[in-house]
Scaffold this motif. Structure first.
Motif, PDB file in Angstrom:
ATOM      1  N   THR A 145      -4.679   6.549   0.274  1.00 36.79           N
ATOM      2  CA  THR A 145      -4.109   5.944  -0.434  1.00 36.79           C
ATOM      3  C   THR A 145      -4.097   4.056   0.339  1.00 36.79           C
ATOM      4  N   ALA A 160      11.694   3.564  -0.347  1.00 34.50           N
ATOM      5  CA  ALA A 160      10.739   2.466  -1.058  1.00 34.50           C
ATOM      6  C   ALA A 160      10.633   2.519  -2.546  1.00 34.50           C
ATOM      7  N   ARG A 194       0.506  -1.355   0.192  1.00 39.91           N
ATOM      8  CA  ARG A 194      -0.222  -0.227  -0.001  1.00 39.91           C
ATOM      9  C   ARG A 194       0.757   1.059  -0.547  1.00 39.91           C
ATOM     10  N   GLY A 195       2.124   1.409   0.315  1.00 37.57           N
ATOM     11  CA  GLY A 195       2.734   2.487   0.052  1.00 37.57           C
ATOM     12  C   GLY A 195       2.291   2.566   0.961  1.00 37.57           C
ATOM     13  N   VAL A 196       4.491   4.345   1.301  1.00 37.85           N
ATOM     14  CA  VAL A 196       4.313   5.177   2.776  1.00 37.85           C
ATOM     15  C   VAL A 196       3.772   6.098   2.401  1.00 37.85           C
ATOM     16  N   VAL A 197       3.985   7.224   3.683  1.00 40.12           N
ATOM     17  CA  VAL A 197       3.151   8.206   3.550  1.00 40.12           C
ATOM     18  C   VAL A 197       4.461   9.220   3.927  1.00 40.12           C
ATOM     19  N   HIS A 221       3.926   8.849  -1.174  1.00 41.18           N
ATOM     20  CA  HIS A 221       3.815   9.930  -0.826  1.00 41.18           C
ATOM     21  C   HIS A 221       4.193  10.812   0.014  1.00 41.18           C
ATOM     22  N   ALA A 256      -1.964   3.954   2.295  1.00 38.36           N
ATOM     23  CA  ALA A 256       0.156   3.918   2.901  1.00 38.36           C
ATOM     24  C   ALA A 256      -0.201   3.983   4.421  1.00 38.36           C
ATOM     25  N   THR A 257       1.131   3.361   4.810  1.00 40.85           N
ATOM     26  CA  THR A 257       2.124   3.376   6.338  1.00 40.85           C
ATOM     27  C   THR A 257       2.263   4.300   6.224  1.00 40.85           C
ATOM     28  N   ALA A 278      -3.496   9.496   3.257  1.00 48.77           N
ATOM     29  CA  ALA A 278      -3.274   8.062   3.958  1.00 48.77           C
ATOM     30  C   ALA A 278      -4.462   7.092   3.530  1.00 48.77           C
TER      31      ALA A 278
END
Length: 318
Positions: free
Chosen positions: A140, A89, A71-74, A97, A142-143, A137
């Protein structure tokens, strides 16, 4: 991760070792003579992405489960953590993000973009940064990898001091810049767990003294958006997990003037022949301004980053 001990810091070091540089510790006889102490400069300005932040970002990103990572990072950051997280990342093949305040140095914006960070600009100030970050967050999944209020990040930052003490084991002091407090927490933990008698001094711009105030008051104190030249240290308030660690492991926090930061930055450029940013010069400014007794001691200083806008060097301004 609920607590930090030496085993956790060493595990972080092993986790990130393939993704970071082991930066050198430089010495300089002229600077030793001028300051009356033996100085060792841990050159994190030579780190991947140009700053120590790569350590904490890599530890956080490579600690994620596969499901979390997908889920990606932010995050929100004025530059160095943003670039470090974007790089980490990219190494893991996931989206990053990045919320950056308007007015961030263009050198740092370009650095984030070069690693594929998806940048969203916001108004300056912690509230605006956190709101924009929370929105991303939510959209998306994202963590959040907070720039300093995160034990995974703190553990990664502490690895710089593990290396510093491996290279210079007889240090009496470690001087560390402090903005949000992630690096200072990691530095103090590593230093005290490896060498309990060492003294750890945090150094903060007088115009951004939220951590110094909080340290003395025993509670988190927020200040207006700081106007210091040290853009990497323009935090309004230290993190919730940070202050208890700082109060337990840090011996003192001193503040330095803007003029002292500029003088320190210029002297280190000239004597060490290194490009460092204003935030990295803050510990040496404490020596220039004689903020504590260090004569005859072995002093380690962490040069935190080298991402500088060469079009606006402070000594070129009229």
């Amino acid at each position: 991760m609920s607590s930090l001990d030496l085993a956790t810091l060493r595990a972080a070091h092993e986790r990130i070792r393939p993704h970071i540089k082991r930066t050198p510790v430089l010495t300089n006889e002229a600077l030793d003579d001028a300051r009356g102490a033996r100085l060792g400069f841990k050159c994190e300005n030579l780190q991947a992405a140009g700053a120590f932040k790569s350590r904490g970002a890599c530890n956080a990103v490579f600690s994620l489960t596969d499901a979390e990572a997908a889920r990606g990072v932010v995050t929100h950051s004025s530059g160095n953590h943003a670039a470090a997280l974007a790089r980490a990342a990219r190494l893991r093949g996931i989206p990053a993000h990045i919320v950056m305040p308007a007015g961030s140095p263009q050198s740092k914006v370009r650095n984030v973009a070069s690693f594929g960070g998806r940048i969203t600009f916001c108004e300056p100030g912690l509230n605006a940064r956190e709101a924009a970050c929370a929105k991303l967050a939510a959209e998306t999944g994202a963590t959040l990898v907070h720039p300093f209020d995160d034990l995974r990040v703190i553990a990664g930052q502490g690895t710089a001091t593990i290396e510093l003490l491996e290279d210079v084991p007889d240090l009496d002091f470690v001087l560390c810049p402090v903005g949000g407090g992630g690096l200072l927490c990691g530095t103090a933990l590593a230093a005290k767990l490896l060498k309990p008698g060492i003294r750890v001094i945090g150094v903060e711009p007088a115009l951004a003294d939220d951590v110094a105030q909080s340290f003395r008051a025993g509670q988190r104190i927020a200040i207006p958006t700081p106007a210091t030249i040290a853009d990497g240290l323009r935090t309004n308030c230290t993190g919730e997990v940070n202050l208890p660690i700082i109060r337990q492991y840090v011996d003192d926090i001193v503040t330095v003037s803007e003029a002292g930061i500029v003088a320190a930055m210029r002297e280190l450029w000239e004597k060490l022949h290194l490009v460092i940013e204003p935030s990295a010069a803050v510990p040496y400014a404490a020596l220039l301004e004689r903020k504590f007794v260090f004569a005859g001691q072995n002093v380690g200083l962490i040069l935190t980053g080298g991402n500088v806008d060469l079009e606006s060097l402070p000594w070129l301004k009229r």
